[in-house]
Write a protein that holds these residues in place. Sequence first.
Motif, PDB file in Angstrom:
ATOM      1  N   MET A   1       0.793  -1.389  -0.047  1.00  0.00           N
ATOM      2  CA  MET A   1       0.019   0.097   0.214  1.00  0.00           C
ATOM      3  C   MET A   1       0.877   1.298  -0.064  1.00  0.00           C
ATOM      4  O   MET A   1       1.914   1.529   0.700  1.00  0.00           O
ATOM      5  N   ASN A   2       0.389   2.253  -0.753  1.00  0.00           N
ATOM      6  CA  ASN A   2       1.244   3.466  -1.065  1.00  0.00           C
ATOM      7  C   ASN A   2       0.514   4.442   0.012  1.00  0.00           C
ATOM      8  O   ASN A   2      -0.459   4.692   0.039  1.00  0.00           O
ATOM      9  N   THR A   3       1.310   4.961   0.887  1.00  0.00           N
ATOM     10  CA  THR A   3       1.091   5.861   1.806  1.00  0.00           C
ATOM     11  C   THR A   3       1.222   7.235   1.393  1.00  0.00           C
ATOM     12  O   THR A   3       2.331   7.980   0.993  1.00  0.00           O
ATOM     13  N   GLN A   4       0.020   8.207   1.171  1.00  0.00           N
ATOM     14  CA  GLN A   4       0.143   9.471   0.762  1.00  0.00           C
ATOM     15  C   GLN A   4       0.116  10.741   2.046  1.00  0.00           C
ATOM     16  O   GLN A   4      -1.037  10.396   2.617  1.00  0.00           O
ATOM     17  N   ILE A   5       0.715  11.433   1.961  1.00  0.00           N
ATOM     18  CA  ILE A   5       0.483  12.734   2.870  1.00  0.00           C
ATOM     19  C   ILE A   5      -0.098  13.767   2.094  1.00  0.00           C
ATOM     20  O   ILE A   5       0.137  14.222   1.034  1.00  0.00           O
TER      21      ILE A   5
ATOM     22  N   ILE B   1     -12.688   6.310   5.499  1.00  0.00           N
ATOM     23  CA  ILE B   1     -13.472   6.097   6.723  1.00  0.00           C
ATOM     24  C   ILE B   1     -14.713   5.087   6.699  1.00  0.00           C
ATOM     25  O   ILE B   1     -14.743   4.040   7.011  1.00  0.00           O
ATOM     26  N   SER B   2     -15.506   5.549   5.745  1.00  0.00           N
ATOM     27  CA  SER B   2     -16.838   4.966   5.555  1.00  0.00           C
ATOM     28  C   SER B   2     -16.557   3.561   4.939  1.00  0.00           C
ATOM     29  O   SER B   2     -17.335   2.811   5.110  1.00  0.00           O
ATOM     30  N   CYS B   3     -15.457   3.513   3.910  1.00  0.00           N
ATOM     31  CA  CYS B   3     -15.119   2.075   3.480  1.00  0.00           C
ATOM     32  C   CYS B   3     -14.532   1.285   4.529  1.00  0.00           C
ATOM     33  O   CYS B   3     -13.978   0.249   4.198  1.00  0.00           O
ATOM     34  N   GLY B   4     -14.488   1.644   5.726  1.00  0.00           N
ATOM     35  CA  GLY B   4     -13.762   0.901   6.890  1.00  0.00           C
ATOM     36  C   GLY B   4     -12.179   0.906   6.721  1.00  0.00           C
ATOM     37  O   GLY B   4     -11.644   0.194   7.352  1.00  0.00           O
ATOM     38  N   GLY B   5     -11.666   1.974   6.235  1.00  0.00           N
ATOM     39  CA  GLY B   5     -10.085   2.241   6.318  1.00  0.00           C
ATOM     40  C   GLY B   5      -9.802   2.999   7.477  1.00  0.00           C
ATOM     41  O   GLY B   5     -10.541   3.398   8.386  1.00  0.00           O
ATOM     42  N   VAL B   6      -8.377   3.132   7.586  1.00  0.00           N
ATOM     43  CA  VAL B   6      -7.805   4.074   8.796  1.00  0.00           C
ATOM     44  C   VAL B   6      -7.177   5.172   8.146  1.00  0.00           C
ATOM     45  O   VAL B   6      -6.608   5.054   6.908  1.00  0.00           O
ATOM     46  N   VAL B   7      -7.451   6.369   8.632  1.00  0.00           N
ATOM     47  CA  VAL B   7      -6.615   7.590   8.293  1.00  0.00           C
ATOM     48  C   VAL B   7      -5.833   8.116   9.417  1.00  0.00           C
ATOM     49  O   VAL B   7      -6.414   8.355  10.603  1.00  0.00           O
ATOM     50  N   ALA B   8      -4.722   8.841   9.101  1.00  0.00           N
ATOM     51  CA  ALA B   8      -4.021   9.339  10.282  1.00  0.00           C
ATOM     52  C   ALA B   8      -4.351  11.008  10.113  1.00  0.00           C
ATOM     53  O   ALA B   8      -4.567  11.544   9.200  1.00  0.00           O
TER      54      ALA B   8
ATOM     55  N   HIS C   1       6.627  12.347  10.979  1.00  0.00           N
ATOM     56  CA  HIS C   1       6.707  11.270  11.918  1.00  0.00           C
ATOM     57  C   HIS C   1       5.560  10.007  11.504  1.00  0.00           C
ATOM     58  O   HIS C   1       6.088   9.069  11.686  1.00  0.00           O
ATOM     59  N   VAL C   2       4.329  10.264  11.324  1.00  0.00           N
ATOM     60  CA  VAL C   2       3.481   9.126  11.113  1.00  0.00           C
ATOM     61  C   VAL C   2       3.937   8.562   9.974  1.00  0.00           C
ATOM     62  O   VAL C   2       3.950   7.423  10.002  1.00  0.00           O
ATOM     63  N   TYR C   3       4.472   9.009   8.955  1.00  0.00           N
ATOM     64  CA  TYR C   3       4.806   8.465   7.677  1.00  0.00           C
ATOM     65  C   TYR C   3       5.931   7.479   7.937  1.00  0.00           C
ATOM     66  O   TYR C   3       6.313   6.320   7.388  1.00  0.00           O
ATOM     67  N   SER C   4       6.968   8.089   9.057  1.00  0.00           N
ATOM     68  CA  SER C   4       8.015   7.007   9.034  1.00  0.00           C
ATOM     69  C   SER C   4       7.812   6.174   9.981  1.00  0.00           C
ATOM     70  O   SER C   4       8.459   5.067   9.882  1.00  0.00           O
ATOM     71  N   ASP C   5       6.678   6.197  10.487  1.00  0.00           N
ATOM     72  CA  ASP C   5       6.364   4.757  11.516  1.00  0.00           C
ATOM     73  C   ASP C   5       5.339   3.865  10.487  1.00  0.00           C
ATOM     74  O   ASP C   5       5.332   2.776  10.839  1.00  0.00           O
ATOM     75  N   LEU C   6       4.447   4.414   9.896  1.00  0.00           N
ATOM     76  CA  LEU C   6       3.285   3.808   9.425  1.00  0.00           C
ATOM     77  C   LEU C   6       3.233   3.672   7.762  1.00  0.00           C
ATOM     78  O   LEU C   6       2.346   3.477   7.129  1.00  0.00           O
ATOM     79  N   ASN C   7       4.175   4.282   7.353  1.00  0.00           N
ATOM     80  CA  ASN C   7       4.550   4.028   5.863  1.00  0.00           C
ATOM     81  C   ASN C   7       4.153   2.780   5.139  1.00  0.00           C
ATOM     82  O   ASN C   7       4.749   1.671   5.639  1.00  0.00           O
ATOM     83  N   GLY C   8       3.236   2.640   4.049  1.00  0.00           N
ATOM     84  CA  GLY C   8       2.983   1.250   3.758  1.00  0.00           C
ATOM     85  C   GLY C   8       1.994   0.482   4.341  1.00  0.00           C
ATOM     86  O   GLY C   8       1.450  -0.463   3.880  1.00  0.00           O
ATOM     87  N   LYS C   9       1.524   1.143   5.468  1.00  0.00           N
ATOM     88  CA  LYS C   9       0.474   0.515   6.384  1.00  0.00           C
ATOM     89  C   LYS C   9      -1.113   1.242   6.535  1.00  0.00           C
ATOM     90  O   LYS C   9      -1.910   0.508   6.573  1.00  0.00           O
ATOM     91  N   ILE C  10      -0.929   2.425   5.985  1.00  0.00           N
ATOM     92  CA  ILE C  10      -2.108   3.129   5.945  1.00  0.00           C
ATOM     93  C   ILE C  10      -2.131   3.919   4.670  1.00  0.00           C
ATOM     94  O   ILE C  10      -0.956   4.208   3.900  1.00  0.00           O
TER      95      ILE C  10
END
Length: 324
Positions: free
Chosen positions: A1-5, A20-27, A153-162
Amino acid sequence: MNTQILQFNTKNIRLCAAEISCGGVVAFPTETVYGLGADALNPLAVKKIYEAKGRPSDNPLICHISDKSQIEKFAYLTPAAEKIIDTFMPGPITIILKKKDIVPDIVTGGLDTVGIRMPNHKGALQFIDACKTPICAPSANTSSKPSPTTAQHVYSDLNGKIKYILDGGSCQVGLESTIVDCINLTLLRQGGLPKEQLEALVGALKTNVVSDVPLCPGMKYKHYSPNASVYVALCGENMTKRIIAEYDKSDVKTIILTLGGNYQGRNTLNVGATVSQYAHNLFAYFRMLDEQGYERIICEGVTDDGVGAALMNRMLKASGGKII
Ligand code: AMP
Ligand code: MG
């Protein structure tokens, strides 16, 4: 998964609300730290938060709302809660109340209580409002790491996961919310709203909680830690000078964080002119110093009142109680 800022604008808020409506997570940003949000009423979506963070599932999440009138749908109010809601919401405060059945167990880690918070952040409120559901969220970091105070900071921890990170710049407070149990009038976590202000409103709060279930972050799990070893220097001018003299020459790559740049040595770093600035910068500095390869971080202690109490709490937790 590609993480976009994503920049905070109407189009991207809509995109994230659809996720979010589709059941996803967002930072998303708040005034305290970045949160990793999902639809609190969708257990499958909430499960993804725990997976992305590597968070133990008995550690409950906070439900974020954009309108005070929503609270009664999810929880039973108490008189103390009503006062706190009227006076301090939106703000860096989370109230714990008995939950209503509509709140899934996965949100509360199986507890019969729920944590509720209304962030004092215009963008966060627009995002939650657009989702048309409460957004449950812990901090958007990998479990045990310092909480994220920028989108990077979020990107460096969760890149590829959200999929998406809404970028609201740097969080104003920089430490997590204060948590108060409004059923037992107990302070569960020091945070952005000073204990003194709460007590002026609702009277003395208990603080000595002993429990097998994790009522609060850091009670059972390691928290807020950079890779470097952290120590807290309980100060006084002479002691700080001694520490600087002693550790400035050390072979271990050491940095000494000081308040207001009072003391200057080869390896000292001024974290801010005020305790609030120190709090705002602490987690960001922890991450930056890890990137720079520091092995030891010594934090100058601060007076244990106001936001200083929360700051001391985070520094002591990060140090595992190591005081010098
Ligand atoms: P975080 O701020 O990332 O640590 O995540 C949310 C934190 O809110 C949890 O770790 C809990 O400490 C706290 N929390 C959420 N719900 C409850 C609850 N029902 N009772 C006590 N604490 C809660
Ligand atoms: Mg957290």
